[in-house]
Design a protein around this motif. Structure first.
Motif, PDB file in Angstrom:
ATOM      1  N   ASP A  20       0.812  -1.217   0.000  1.00 15.09           N
ATOM      2  CA  ASP A  20       0.000   0.000   0.000  1.00 15.09           C
ATOM      3  C   ASP A  20       0.850   1.273   0.000  1.00 15.09           C
ATOM      4  O   ASP A  20       0.325   2.377   0.134  1.00 15.09           O
ATOM      5  CB  ASP A  20      -0.967   0.029   1.192  1.00 15.09           C
ATOM      6  CG  ASP A  20      -1.990  -1.089   1.109  1.00 15.09           C
ATOM      7  OD1 ASP A  20      -2.362  -1.459  -0.014  1.00 15.09           O
ATOM      8  OD2 ASP A  20      -2.393  -1.597   2.174  1.00 15.09           O
ATOM      9  N   MET A  21       2.171   1.118  -0.176  1.00 12.36           N
ATOM     10  CA  MET A  21       3.042   2.293  -0.283  1.00 12.36           C
ATOM     11  C   MET A  21       2.728   3.035  -1.580  1.00 12.36           C
ATOM     12  O   MET A  21       2.586   2.430  -2.649  1.00 12.36           O
ATOM     13  CB  MET A  21       4.502   1.854  -0.273  1.00 12.36           C
ATOM     14  CG  MET A  21       5.502   2.995  -0.295  1.00 12.36           C
ATOM     15  SD  MET A  21       7.215   2.325  -0.281  1.00 12.36           S
ATOM     16  CE  MET A  21       8.153   3.828  -0.025  1.00 12.36           C
ATOM     17  N   SER A  22       2.598   4.339  -1.505  1.00 11.46           N
ATOM     18  CA  SER A  22       2.290   5.150  -2.685  1.00 11.46           C
ATOM     19  C   SER A  22       3.597   5.611  -3.336  1.00 11.46           C
ATOM     20  O   SER A  22       4.486   6.141  -2.663  1.00 11.46           O
ATOM     21  CB  SER A  22       1.440   6.356  -2.290  1.00 11.46           C
ATOM     22  OG  SER A  22       1.160   7.156  -3.428  1.00 11.46           O
ATOM     23  N   LEU A  23       3.722   5.409  -4.643  1.00  9.29           N
ATOM     24  CA  LEU A  23       4.902   5.816  -5.404  1.00  9.29           C
ATOM     25  C   LEU A  23       4.522   6.918  -6.380  1.00  9.29           C
ATOM     26  O   LEU A  23       3.418   6.913  -6.946  1.00  9.29           O
ATOM     27  CB  LEU A  23       5.488   4.629  -6.158  1.00  9.29           C
ATOM     28  CG  LEU A  23       5.892   3.414  -5.325  1.00  9.29           C
ATOM     29  CD1 LEU A  23       6.434   2.318  -6.220  1.00  9.29           C
ATOM     30  CD2 LEU A  23       6.920   3.792  -4.272  1.00  9.29           C
ATOM     31  N   ASN A  24       5.449   7.829  -6.580  1.00  6.17           N
ATOM     32  CA  ASN A  24       5.185   8.974  -7.453  1.00  6.17           C
ATOM     33  C   ASN A  24       6.246   9.111  -8.527  1.00  6.17           C
ATOM     34  O   ASN A  24       7.253   8.410  -8.525  1.00  6.17           O
ATOM     35  CB  ASN A  24       5.122  10.262  -6.617  1.00  6.17           C
ATOM     36  CG  ASN A  24       4.080  10.189  -5.527  1.00  6.17           C
ATOM     37  OD1 ASN A  24       4.421  10.005  -4.366  1.00  6.17           O
ATOM     38  ND2 ASN A  24       2.817  10.280  -5.883  1.00  6.17           N
ATOM     39  N   GLN A  25       6.020  10.022  -9.429  1.00  4.63           N
ATOM     40  CA  GLN A  25       6.944  10.279 -10.529  1.00  4.63           C
ATOM     41  C   GLN A  25       8.351  10.560 -10.004  1.00  4.63           C
ATOM     42  O   GLN A  25       8.538  11.343  -9.086  1.00  4.63           O
ATOM     43  CB  GLN A  25       6.435  11.466 -11.342  1.00  4.63           C
ATOM     44  CG  GLN A  25       7.322  11.885 -12.496  1.00  4.63           C
ATOM     45  CD  GLN A  25       6.659  12.939 -13.355  1.00  4.63           C
ATOM     46  OE1 GLN A  25       5.547  12.726 -13.821  1.00  4.63           O
ATOM     47  NE2 GLN A  25       7.324  14.059 -13.551  1.00  4.63           N
ATOM     48  N   GLY A  26       9.352   9.866 -10.575  1.00  4.16           N
ATOM     49  CA  GLY A  26      10.740  10.057 -10.188  1.00  4.16           C
ATOM     50  C   GLY A  26      11.237   9.075  -9.151  1.00  4.16           C
ATOM     51  O   GLY A  26      12.439   9.005  -8.894  1.00  4.16           O
ATOM     52  N   ASP A  27      10.353   8.273  -8.532  1.00  6.84           N
ATOM     53  CA  ASP A  27      10.794   7.284  -7.540  1.00  6.84           C
ATOM     54  C   ASP A  27      11.540   6.146  -8.230  1.00  6.84           C
ATOM     55  O   ASP A  27      11.253   5.788  -9.375  1.00  6.84           O
ATOM     56  CB  ASP A  27       9.594   6.724  -6.778  1.00  6.84           C
ATOM     57  CG  ASP A  27       8.976   7.772  -5.855  1.00  6.84           C
ATOM     58  OD1 ASP A  27       9.547   8.866  -5.746  1.00  6.84           O
ATOM     59  OD2 ASP A  27       7.917   7.485  -5.262  1.00  6.84           O
ATOM     60  N   TYR A  28      12.496   5.556  -7.504  1.00  4.01           N
ATOM     61  CA  TYR A  28      13.408   4.548  -8.066  1.00  4.01           C
ATOM     62  C   TYR A  28      13.335   3.291  -7.202  1.00  4.01           C
ATOM     63  O   TYR A  28      13.500   3.352  -5.976  1.00  4.01           O
ATOM     64  CB  TYR A  28      14.830   5.105  -8.084  1.00  4.01           C
ATOM     65  CG  TYR A  28      15.832   4.326  -8.881  1.00  4.01           C
ATOM     66  CD1 TYR A  28      16.014   4.591 -10.233  1.00  4.01           C
ATOM     67  CD2 TYR A  28      16.604   3.335  -8.298  1.00  4.01           C
ATOM     68  CE1 TYR A  28      16.957   3.887 -10.985  1.00  4.01           C
ATOM     69  CE2 TYR A  28      17.542   2.623  -9.029  1.00  4.01           C
ATOM     70  CZ  TYR A  28      17.710   2.907 -10.378  1.00  4.01           C
ATOM     71  OH  TYR A  28      18.631   2.208 -11.106  1.00  4.01           O
ATOM     72  N   ILE A  29      13.110   2.121  -7.837  1.00  5.37           N
ATOM     73  CA  ILE A  29      12.888   0.869  -7.126  1.00  5.37           C
ATOM     74  C   ILE A  29      14.015  -0.103  -7.447  1.00  5.37           C
ATOM     75  O   ILE A  29      14.391  -0.264  -8.612  1.00  5.37           O
ATOM     76  CB  ILE A  29      11.536   0.243  -7.528  1.00  5.37           C
ATOM     77  CG1 ILE A  29      10.397   1.239  -7.282  1.00  5.37           C
ATOM     78  CG2 ILE A  29      11.291  -1.061  -6.789  1.00  5.37           C
ATOM     79  CD1 ILE A  29       9.111   0.854  -7.959  1.00  5.37           C
ATOM     80  N   VAL A  30      14.519  -0.788  -6.409  1.00  6.77           N
ATOM     81  CA  VAL A  30      15.566  -1.793  -6.577  1.00  6.77           C
ATOM     82  C   VAL A  30      15.153  -3.049  -5.824  1.00  6.77           C
ATOM     83  O   VAL A  30      14.750  -2.977  -4.654  1.00  6.77           O
ATOM     84  CB  VAL A  30      16.923  -1.297  -6.043  1.00  6.77           C
ATOM     85  CG1 VAL A  30      17.981  -2.387  -6.180  1.00  6.77           C
ATOM     86  CG2 VAL A  30      17.374  -0.042  -6.777  1.00  6.77           C
ATOM     87  N   THR A  31      15.241  -4.214  -6.505  1.00  7.75           N
ATOM     88  CA  THR A  31      14.935  -5.491  -5.856  1.00  7.75           C
ATOM     89  C   THR A  31      16.223  -6.286  -5.665  1.00  7.75           C
ATOM     90  O   THR A  31      17.104  -6.283  -6.518  1.00  7.75           O
ATOM     91  CB  THR A  31      13.942  -6.321  -6.681  1.00  7.75           C
ATOM     92  OG1 THR A  31      14.528  -6.609  -7.960  1.00  7.75           O
ATOM     93  CG2 THR A  31      12.640  -5.572  -6.896  1.00  7.75           C
ATOM     94  N   GLY A  32      16.305  -6.987  -4.536  1.00  8.27           N
ATOM     95  CA  GLY A  32      17.473  -7.793  -4.251  1.00  8.27           C
ATOM     96  C   GLY A  32      17.308  -9.225  -4.723  1.00  8.27           C
ATOM     97  O   GLY A  32      16.388  -9.560  -5.476  1.00  8.27           O
TER      98      GLY A  32
END
Length: 786
Positions: A70-82
């Protein structure tokens, strides 16, 4: 190969440029991206599932946060998965879904309400993902996935994407829907034929920035399921399988449209695709591939232990039609030739042959290089052995000479006289047998010969000069002579240079400083007081006059300077009508000297046609060398026009002015500076602007590169009007014209005192002459960000 992959009615163009060579003046290779369009209002994406190590770096920040449901993400956010991690994102107002697998990097580059539609753009830098896009409501709606080599625009489509982090290679598989792939690299013949293609379900394409395919159809094949399953993470494979029912429904609609097309004699569906449907049998084989794909992925994934049977049972339970359930006992492979256009097969064979020939040519070139390396190594070993032999021989001779000297020191006057007489007989050849030195304290023993060292040495071999030549002081000659001799160079009876011989190696002998004039020299070798025959050396003319390198012809510039070569230990003096205006030290024949002339044309336009250059030594001056006419125009140059703020973007505008006719330009380089609140975040090329100086030229290349500096950040812009056929077209700039607009991203919290700085620029013509240059390292031009 860069490419654009797009489906939908909203057209776009990619403006990426391929950078081939950037030599002569600018030693750098980089890629730049076009500025993103500004959104009118922002939207959000929601994290609906998190597994393992998933972090989020918020736009404009440097700190990463752990992702949560339910975390809200917006324009410009960067996601990294391990490792062994995944995350599922869903757009809040569209229900478009992205499943991101392990070891992936994704950013939300744009989430906005744009015009009358909704724009969703994601950048994927590494890893694997599966996208499920709902049918978009408006024709202005847009959903894109961008990778280092592709932009995939989709509408009601599901597809798998994988990005190799090391190479940037993008692998894309269509599971449902139709995707159009458009390359931004022109075909080899200069046209656009083959620069785009269309993919249908079960078809796959690999896009590699390191290779160029003149016709993208050659890069399209039916799916390599083994490769897809190997690349995809388990959570991505799960999402593909859970979407089976929706995939089947959408593909049934496509089958129906293909059938209607066959009935209407439309044998080539899509835009420049690989299919050619000539019969119902072709259609059935293509449809069969649609149906087989998901079952093949399921079987391969279970065999590879990436999913289990339990998941497949859940998928089948959700499928209401028994005939569409996945039965692993009836899985068949794809028909890799189903409906493939014979023209495409022929194209692939041709390109494969060309590739094989290219590989063979490279292998042959590498083999030749290796052979040359081996030959060079063998020659070096031979040289080293010869040098070692010569050194050993020389050491032995020196030891013998030392022994003889020690022996002579023990002789009486009478014994020494007898020894010298024996030596003379040996040298003249009149002795009946070799004489040995008399023993110390003894009477009349003979003396031994010193061998070849007592013979007259051979004349030296002349290496250079081979013809009459002109040289600066100090001149030099190159000869070869035995290692046990001394090479001597004479002008008449005057010794002007000498050096030890070095066997088979060249010996370069610098000569003493000579007055200007011509010299007929000779050379000989010397060994133990005996000399060889002399050999003549071609005439050497000594001249201390400078050699003008640049300008080679009349020049118009705003940064006047000359480039010369001049003798060591001299001063190079530039004269205007006989009056000294600049001076620099000569550096010899091997190094050029650049002499700026800032005194010329300090305002407006000025013409200088009485410039000369000379060299001076204490109490002496060379003859004058004329310099071609230089016109100085201080009105031309590059200007830092503005730095304008728009939300979190600062657009920096550069302009050029007054480069016309004789001042026409070929390349330019600009250095800008700013503090750490601003950053250039593009990935490559400058967007082509037909109103800009270089953007208006079809063969031009523009690039940007950001790097850390001692007091903030430096950004270098470079451009050239490079032509593919090797020609270089000059560009004229009448009045003031836009050069480039550079987008920078504001990452700080305080806009106060934010400035843009211009440190340096250089402009050259097609001959490499600098026609405009500005160096302001210590006092840059500054403008505020407004």
């Amino acid at each position: 190969m860069g490419a654009v992959i797009r489906k939908g009615r909203r057209g776009r163009r990619s403006n990426a440029s391929l950078f081939v060579v950037f030599c002569m003046l600018f030693s750098m290779i980089f890629t730049v991206g076009a500025p993103a369009a500004m959104a009118k209002s922002t939207r959000a994406a929601i994290v609906v599932e998190v597994n393992g190590d998933v972090s989020v770096r918020k736009a404009g920040g440097s700190k990463s946060y752990t992702a949560y449901e339910d975390m809200s993400l917006n324009q410009g956010d960067y996601i990294v998965t391990g490792a062994s991690s995944s995350v599922v994102l869903r757009t809040a107002d569209q229900d478009d879904e992205i499943t991101v697998g392990e070891h992936s990097e994704v950013s939300l580059s744009e989430l906005a309400n744009q015009g009358g539609g909704k724009t969703s753009k994601f950048k994927m830098w590494a890893g694997s993902a599966w996208m499920k896009v709902k049918s978009l409501v408006s024709s202005e709606d847009d959903f894109e996935i961008e990778t280092p080599t592709a932009v995939m625009g989709v509408r009601g489509t599901s597809l798998f994407t994988m990005v190799n982090k090391d190479t940037g290679t993008t692998t894309m598989l269509v599971t449902a829907g139709i995707v159009r792939v458009q390359s931004n690299v022109a075909a080899g013949n200069g046209g656009t034929q083959g620069s785009h293609t269309t993919l249908y379900p079960s078809q796959q394409i690999n896009l590699d920035s390191r290779t160029q395919t003149p016709d993208l159809r050659a890069a399209v094949n039916y799916a390599n399921v083994d490769q897809i399953v190997n690349l995809a993470s388990p959570r991505v494979l799960e999402s593909i399988l859970r979407g089976t029912q929706e995939i089947q429904k959408e593909n049934d609609d496509i089958k129906k449209k293909l059938s209607e097309g066959l009935q209407n004699s439309d044998s080539k569906p899509g835009d420049n695709g690989i299919l050619k449907i000539q019969s119902v049998d072709d259609l059935n084989k293509i449809s069969g591939n649609f149906d087989k794909l998901i079952a093949l992925i399921a079987k391969e994934a279970i065999d590879a232990k990436k999913i289990d049977q339990k998941l497949l049972d859940q998928v089948n339970q959700a499928i209401s039609d028994p005939l569409k359930k996945i039965d692993l006992t009836k899985v068949e492979g794809l028909d890799m030739t189903a409906g493939v256009d014979p023209e495409v097969e022929k194209l692939k064979q041709t390109l494969q042959q060309q590739q094989q020939q290219s590989i063979a040519a490279k292998e042959n070139a590498e083999l030749a290089r290796l052979m040359q390396s081996i030959l060079s190594l063998l020659a070096k070993i031979k040289e080293q052995k010869a040098a070692m032999d010569a050194a050993n021989k020389k050491a032995l001779q020196e030891a013998n000479e030392q022994a003889i000297s020690s022996f002579i020191a023990t002789l009486s006057a009478e014994q020494l006289k007898q020894f010298q007489a024996n030596q003379s007989k040996n040298e003249s050849g009149t002795g009946s047998q070799p004489a040995t030195p008399p023993a110390a304290g003894g009477g009349g023993g003979g003396g031994s010969s010193s061998g070849s060292r007592n013979e007259r040495p051979a004349a030296p071999a002349l290496i250079s000069p081979s013809t009459a030549t002109t040289s600066f002081n100090p001149a030099a000659v190159t000869l070869r002579a035995p290692a046990d001799t001394t090479i001597q160079v004479f002008h008449g009876s005057e010794l002007v240079g000498s050096a030890p011989g070095n066997g088979g190696q060249d010996v370069r002998i610098p000569l003493k400083l000579l007055s200007e004039g011509s010299y007929d020299l000779t050379a000989q070798t010397l060994r133990m007081g005996r000399t060889s025959d002399t050999i003549p050396i071609p005439s050497i003319t000594i001249s201390d006059a400078p050699i003008l390198i640049s300008p080679a012809s009349e020049l118009v510039t705003n940064s006047p300077a000359i480039v010369v070569k001049a003798p060591l230990n001299t001063d190079v003096v530039v004269l205007n009508g006989g009056t000294q205006i600049a001076k620099a030290a000569g550096k010899g024949a091997q190094e050029e000297v650049t002499i700026p002339l800032p005194q010329l044309g300090t305002d407006g336009v000025a013409v200088y046609d009485k410039l000369t250059v000379v060299t001076e030594r204490t109490g002496w001056r060379s003859k004058e060398v004329s310099i071609p006419k230089i016109t100085v125009d201080r009105s031309m140059g590059i200007q830092l026009k503005s730095a304008t703020r728009q939300n979190d973007t600062v657009n920096v505008q550069l302009t050029m002015k007054n480069f016309v006719d004789a001042k026409s330009i070929y390349a330019a380089e600009v250095h800008l500076g700013y503090d750490n609140r601003l950053s250039y975040m593009g990935d490559g090329t400058v967007a082509r602007n037909k109103d800009a100086v270089f953007g208006s030229q079809p063969e031009s290349v523009e690039v940007l590169k950001q790097s850390a500096a001692s007091a903030g950040t430096e950004l270098v812009y470079a451009a050239t009007n490079f032509a593919a056929n090797g020609s270089a077209g000059a560009i004229s700039v009448r009045g003031e014209q836009p050069l480039v607009t550079i987008p920078l991203i504001f990452t700080g919290s305080d806009w106060n005192q934010l400035k843009m700085k211009l440190f340096y620029y250089k402009v050259v013509d097609k001959n490499g002459n600098v026609i405009a240059e500005l160096k302001l390292t210590d006092n840059p031009i500054e403008i505020p960000v407004q």
